[in-house]
Write a protein that holds these residues in place. Structure first.
Motif, mmCIF file in Angstrom:
data_model
loop_
_atom_site.group_PDB
_atom_site.id
_atom_site.type_symbol
_atom_site.label_atom_id
_atom_site.label_comp_id
_atom_site.label_asym_id
_atom_site.label_seq_id
_atom_site.Cartn_x
_atom_site.Cartn_y
_atom_site.Cartn_z
ATOM 1 N N ASN A 94 1.304 -0.991 0.206
ATOM 2 C CA ASN A 94 -0.016 0.094 0.095
ATOM 3 C C ASN A 94 0.342 1.009 -0.228
ATOM 4 O OD1 ASN A 94 -2.662 -1.831 -0.157
ATOM 5 N ND2 ASN A 94 -2.608 -1.124 2.325
ATOM 6 N N LEU A 95 2.151 1.438 0.833
ATOM 7 C CA LEU A 95 2.553 2.271 0.965
ATOM 8 C C LEU A 95 3.860 2.943 -0.197
ATOM 9 C CD1 LEU A 95 4.539 2.181 4.652
ATOM 10 C CD2 LEU A 95 2.978 3.452 3.523
ATOM 11 N N TYR A 96 3.975 1.741 -1.255
ATOM 12 C CA TYR A 96 4.487 1.584 -2.407
ATOM 13 C C TYR A 96 3.385 2.114 -3.288
ATOM 14 C CZ TYR A 96 6.804 0.220 -6.786
ATOM 15 O OH TYR A 96 7.664 0.493 -7.700
ATOM 16 N N PHE A 97 2.014 1.779 -3.454
ATOM 17 C CA PHE A 97 1.153 2.047 -4.426
ATOM 18 C C PHE A 97 1.200 3.503 -4.527
ATOM 19 C CE2 PHE A 97 0.668 -3.078 -5.216
ATOM 20 C CZ PHE A 97 1.802 -3.090 -6.847
ATOM 21 N N SER A 98 0.676 3.552 -3.158
ATOM 22 C CA SER A 98 0.493 5.737 -3.237
ATOM 23 C C SER A 98 1.329 6.154 -2.822
ATOM 24 C CB SER A 98 -0.615 5.063 -1.348
ATOM 25 O OG SER A 98 0.071 5.273 -0.797
ATOM 26 N N GLY A 99 3.058 5.804 -3.785
ATOM 27 C CA GLY A 99 3.515 6.514 -3.416
ATOM 28 C C GLY A 99 4.352 7.364 -2.100
#
Lengths: 566, 306, 329
Positions: free
Chosen positions: A276-281
């Motif tokens: 999630n943290l990665y995909f949300s930038g």
């Protein structure tokens, strides 16, 4: 603050109670709301984004480079402290670090390192040869508690000094400062991988000026207000379970090539949260391959920003050879021959891992492992019958112990167990029972050899087969199977004392054959593949390599830092 | 009020008692803080570590050392995160957990009390049914389902809130809802029950008979005694909320102390476990004391007994 | 609202489905129990929910037995979506989720009812005695609850399991080899039971404190009723509502706590599953890349509908047992 407003328009109310007015908020709600606001201001300090945000797996236990053992710990420690050599970001091999060059004596036992004149602590002081000597002496002292102290046993008198309990003289250690810029290292035996070893964080240079005043064994030195660092970065802040903030070390010898001003290293336990943290930038780089949900491996590794690579690690099962039924090598071989490793890799781990029949990953330091036992249920049945259990009759119910509750990995162990359960039942008629235990019980039972079958894995520390093969020496504390074989011990010892790499590998292969074809105290399952995630259009300096080393200092942004998304 | 002082004075010895019980309990558990997957090269290391943290002493001696530490206010270093002391870790994480806990508590009360109130008043009507259904959903859908769904919808799809981490009021919204919703449902049920019971009492009939407006009866007379079950429940609930939640902190990467509460037990981080247990005990005892004294404020009939 | 009597037919089916739980032999229609039962039966939603609950319990017992799939045995259809073959789809090992859901529900319901039972027996009694007698005894009893509540529950379960499981498993295996695996369950019950009653005790005590000086209690005390009689005949009926409501809240929290313990490796052993662990497994699949929604849907719906039914039954029981609420409304 919390108006208890009851809107009556929408609902037909009973005749008795028709409420239209606004209820007065009870007093405690008001008090409470004020309190919450105050705390909110105190608890939520504004968060500024670093140039780079790295998701690093579990929270480091310690970032003392000599003491730490975990991979996430080691990544941070290596960014902060450097040794005589360092790992190249691309190849994962050693390259000059604080030392710009070195000479090796003809017998391969004496190394002379020449330090750089521009290698500095982050405080601006020069790093000198005495600092190297001090650091290594500190590491060898048992009071420091360096778990990886074995890496110093190649140095002359290392093992002797470490195990000698009567006030040893640490000046006997085979490391000397010839002059402020020259370190001479004397080894016990010629050790071909010693330069690689020097790049490892255990052999890094630590600041004497900070540690000595606090006492040699003080754990707190790493959190001193002013912490001199020898690596590419210095420590700004470490909030447990929150973040580690690293800032570029201006006095690092290669500071010109360190381009990210600040790095936030975030601990992540939950694989989904990581994604999630990665995909949300909110994060740029997932470095820890175990923080990605395994169920998604097959789909993620086809995405352009997910990169998979092979590294030196193996997943295997330990068998307890000290008690029946696994005290019989035939039974162990039979079990190994009915596990369909291909199926496990395709269905469960889903990363296209190569299946393992031997312990050492192929290509480790140029070594090729011998061929282990293939999948062969017919032969397995015959072996089991020969051992006195025809068709699995009379075979006791065996327990498969694994650690639950460690984030993403734990479900993997369970899933592999469930599949194995089916394989053993179908092919051999053996009942396998699941025994999930929590982490420390798992370690405890393992070191007391109190289990039947348990999962295990090993990540190579350096690019040489010895990092795997020495596990199963009879003296090794990491053996934990109760297995010992004098022939194996002899071959490994003889091999490691052989200078000619070709002959050495032949001896090691002989030893490994005993391990994975004849005796089988372990069943190798597969070799790991790593997976990390970053957008190649935005980040550079990250490469997959065998040793799974990705130095933070080499990572840079391709997009300009001020166009960062918040 | 001497009673308050008596209750207050009882807290420190109780906390010490709880800490002592916890001290012995954690040591019965198998394994120790220095058991690792990768054993060190020599047993000497572990011996030295045990010695450094006094784990090699007889248990009673360790206990004495621990008690002395407690009285000095020193809980020792964490044995898992050895660069940090227990007090450090708590000091870092507690404000976060307190904030999140209070917000969730407010959310739970703000949703739960009006909901419970209304469903009791509208008992048997379809509004009661509809709301009750939602309340029941809130109760039986666990946080580890709601949290990821909220992240998926409001974090990743709509992009309204950050998907994790901590640092601004916006970061607190999704964790607050995840944590609070479950308790909101429970509070609504308890509130509804309390309210229904109160509405049947004789004094409500009296009040109605006196010709007071229904609204006045409900708010002035019925509300206070009806809150009683919620109040009893708030003590333990608030103590749970304020010490953080493992699940929510895991999903949202919130740096609170809830994760430590679980992980320290798993890691056999003795000082950490005991420190957190003490913190929890202080909160629980204090809050229950407050609750016990507010019974009298809410419902005068409880008072005359002591 | 439930004044209108149900159709005679519905009444008959109920009569057959459940014999009346009449205390003793005197089944006079006037006993409070019988009255309560009649009131409960007249409450149509509650009665329907009761039937539904009974059906679910029957399903959890029957479906794993009669289905052609085994709850623990895998197949090659990995992550198969719901279809004719597998009604609720399959999981990572190709196991049929329909069967797994119901066999999991059996464990969860068992765990939940044990927790609820402990909570009902110990919690209610403890709270009543403390609240009614008050004074020093009350302080001691409630502080005892606080102390237990503060103990680290996970450590407690770890200690329980590691020190005793081996012995108990051996004992069970001695009795019957098939029981070997259920030793863990006993500890699960013990661990869950130990914590489930604490909040109940606090809530009951709070209610009792507000009741003990009500006129009807004072009156019966003046008439010479002993403490036991007052507690059982005057206080208990008046707190039954809160008790039932909190009981219906305890069951889901116990079921979820069990799944947490299992996640830590302290709960039930795989390949067995409970509703809680199935839901946890499904929840871990919620991500933005690919969602195997059926892993969550089946177990989630079963848990939600079971708890829903449970709450309706609870409400019905509560209305039926309420000494005052009968005629009013």
């Amino acid at each position: 603050m919390f108006p208890l407003r009851i809107v009556s328009v929408a609902f037909p109310l009973s005749a008795r109670c028709r409420i239209r007015a606004q209820l007065p908020a009870p007093q405690f709600c008001k008090v409470f709301a004020c309190l919450a606001m105050i705390l909110c201001l105190a608890g939520c300090r504004a968060r500024d984004r670093a140039t780079l945000v790295i998701l690093n797996g579990s929270e480091p236990e310690t970032i003392d480079p000599q003491v730490c053992t975990g991979q996430p710990d080691g990544r941070v420690a290596s960014a902060l402290f450097e040794g005589l050599t360092r790992f190249n970001a691309q190849s994962g091999q050693a390259e000059p670090g604080i030392a710009h060059s070195w000479e090796i004596s003809n017998d391969g036992k004496i190394y002379t390192f020449h330090l750089r004149t521009n290698a500095g602590w982050s405080t601006g002081d020069r790093i000198r040869a005495e600092d190297v000597v001090y650091s290594w002496r500190r590491a060898i002292n048992p009071a420091t508690g360096v778990d990886y102290v074995g890496q110093f046993f190649y140095v002359k008198n290392g093992e002797f000094l470490h195990t000698n309990r009567s006030a040893p003289d640490y000046t006997l250690l085979g490391v000397r400062a010839l002059d402020p810029l020259t370190v001479e290292v004397e080894l016990e035996n010629p050790t071909p991988f010693f330069v690689d070893l020097c790049a490892f964080h255990t052999l890094a240079v630590v600041p004497r000026q900070t540690i000595e005043p606090l006492g040699n064994e003080a754990d707190q030195w790493i959190r001193s207000k002013v912490l001199p660092c020898s690596g590419a970065y210095q420590l700004d802040d470490w909030r447990l379970n929150d973040r580690i903030r690293l800032r570029r070390n201006p006095h690092y010898w290669d500071a010109a090539n360190v381009r990210a001003e600040t790095i936030d290293v975030l601990p992540t336990e939950s694989p989904t949260a990581t994604l999630n943290l990665y995909f949300s930038g909110q994060a740029d780089f997932i470095v820890d391959n175990r923080s990605i949900p395994t169920e998604l491996n097959d789909i993620l590794r086809t995405r352009p920003d997910f990169h998979s690579f092979t590294f030196l690690a193996v997943y295997f099962m330990r068998l307890n050879v000290t008690r029946p039924p696994f005290n019989d090598a035939r039974v162990r071989r039979a079990i190994a021959m009915v596990i369909q490793k291909r199926r496990l890799v395709e269905r469960i781990t889903r990363m296209g891992e190569p299946v393992a029949t031997a312990l050492v990953p192929p290509g480790c330091g140029g070594y090729e492992p011998p061929e282990g036992l293939p999948f062969n249920p017919e032969e397995a049945k015959r072996l089991l019958a020969a051992a006195g259990f025809p068709g699995g009759r009379g075979f006791p119910v065996i327990q498969y112990m694994f650690n639950a509750g460690g984030g993403g990995g734990s479900r993997l162990h369970e899933q592999i167990g469930v599949e194995m359960q089916r394989m053993l039942r179908e092919h051999l008629g053996i009942q396998l029972q699941m025994q999930p235990v929590e982490w420390k019980s798992y370690l405890n039972e393992q070191s007391h050899t109190n289990y039947d079958l348990c999962r295990s894995s090993w990540i190579g520390d350096y690019n040489d087969p010895n990092t795997f093969l020495d596990l199963f020496l009879s003296t090794s504390l990491n053996n934990r199977t109760g297995w010992s074989n004098p022939e194996y011990d002899r071959l490994i010892k003889q091999g490691n004392a052989t200078l000619d790499q070709h002959k050495r590998f032949a001896l090691l292969q002989q030893a490994e054959t005993i391990l994975v074809r004849d005796e089988l105290p372990i069943i190798p399952i597969y070799y790991y593949r790593g997976l990390f995630a970053f957008d190649t259009n935005r980040l550079g300096g990250i490469y997959g390599n065998l040793t799974d080393h990705h130095p933070f200092g080499a990572i840079y942004r391709k997009d300009s830092a001020d166009t960062l998304r918040r | 009020m001497p009673l308050i002082f008596r209750r207050l004075a009882a807290i420190p010895p109780l906390v010490v008692l709880i800490a002592s019980l916890a001290f012995f309990l954690v040591r019965v558990a198998p394994g120790g803080p220095f058991d690792r997957e990768r054993k060190s090269a020599s047993p000497e290391i572990e011996r030295q570590l045990m010695q450094r943290y006094h784990l090699d002493e007889p248990l009673w001696q360790q206990y004495g050392r621990f008690l002395a530490g407690v009285f000095r206010g020193d809980l020792g270093p964490s044995l898992k995160y050895r660069n940090h002391s227990v007090t450090d870790i708590i000091a870092q994480g507690l404000p976060v957990s307190l904030t999140l806990g209070l917000l969730a508590f407010g959310f739970a009360l703000g949703i739960g009390i009006p909901t419970g109130f209304c469903t009791a008043v509208w008992r048997g009507q379809w509004a009661d049914w509809g709301i009750s259904l939602l309340v029941l959903l809130a109760i039986c859908v666990p946080g580890f389902v709601i949290g990821p769904v909220l992240v998926l919808v409001f974090g990743l799809k709509l992009g309204w809130f950050p998907v994790g981490l901590w640092g601004s009021p916006l970061h607190a919204v999704l964790p607050m809802v995840t944590l609070g919703l479950y308790f909101a449902g429970r509070i609504a049920r308890l509130m509804r029950e309390g309210m229904m019971q109160t509405l049947q009492s004789e004094f409500i009939q009296t009040a109605r008979a006196k010709g007071l407006s229904e609204l006045r009866v409900l708010l002035k007379h019925a509300f206070r005694p009806a809150v009683l079950p919620v109040l009893s429940y708030s003590g333990p609930m608030l103590a749970d909320l304020l010490t953080g939640s493992f699940v929510v902190e895991n999903i949202f990467q919130v740096p609170g102390i809830g994760v430590f509460l679980v992980n320290s037990s798993i890691n056999r981080d003795y000082p950490m476990t005991i420190g957190l247990v003490m913190l929890y005990a202080i909160l629980l005892l204090g809050l229950n004391m407050v609750v016990d004294f507010s019974y009298g404020l809410l419902d005068p009939r409880t008072k005359s007994s002591q | 609202m439930n004044q209108d009597s149900p159709t005679p037919r519905a009444e008959n089916t109920l009569e057959i489905a459940r014999p009346l739980p009449v205390e003793g032999t005197s089944a006079s229609p006037r006993t409070p129990n019988r009255q309560a039962w009649l009131r409960f039966r007249r409450n149509r939603p509650a009665a329907l929910a009761g039937i539904f609950l009974a059906l679910i319990i029957a399903a959890t017992l029957l479906i794993p037995v009669i289905s052609r799939f085994d709850s623990d045995h895998g197949s090659d259809i990995q992550f198969g979506p719901p279809g004719w073959q597998h009604w609720l789809g399959t999981d990572v090992h190709g196991r049929d989720l329909w069967v797994r859901t119901f066999s999991g529900a059996r464990i969860s319901l068992l765990v939940g009812s044990v927790g609820a039972g402990v909570s009902l027996l110990i919690g209610v009694l403890w709270g009543m005695v403390a609240g009614y007698l008050g004074g020093r005894l009350d302080s001691v009893m409630m502080r005892f609850v606080d102390v237990l509540y503060s103990m680290p529950g996970i450590v407690f379960v770890i200690v329980l399991i590691t020190t005793l499981e081996g012995h108990l498993a051996r004992l069970f295996e001695f009795i019957s080899p098939r029981l070997g695996n259920s030793a863990r369950m006993v500890f699960l019950f013990a661990g869950l039971g130990a914590v489930s009653w604490l909040t109940m005790a606090r809530i009951v005590r709070g209610q009792v404190i507000s009741l003990r000086n009500r006129p009807f209690v004072i009156a019966s005390r003046a008439l010479g009723a002993d403490t036991r009689r007052i507690l059982l005949h005057h206080i208990l009926p008046n707190i039954s509502g809160v008790v039932i409501v909190y009981l219906t809240l305890t069951i889901p929290s116990i079921i979820l706590y069990e799944s947490f313990l299992s996640y830590l490796g302290l709960g039930i052993r795989p390949p067995q599953a409970s509703l809680g662990t199935l839901i946890a497994e499904g929840a871990s699949q919620i991500n933005s890349v690919r969602v195997y929604w059926w892993l969550l849907a089946g177990p989630g719906m079963l848990l939600a509908s079971t708890l829903l039914a449970l709450n309706f039954v609870g409400d019905g029981l509560r209305d039926a047992l309420d000494p005052k609420g009968s005629g009013e409304r």
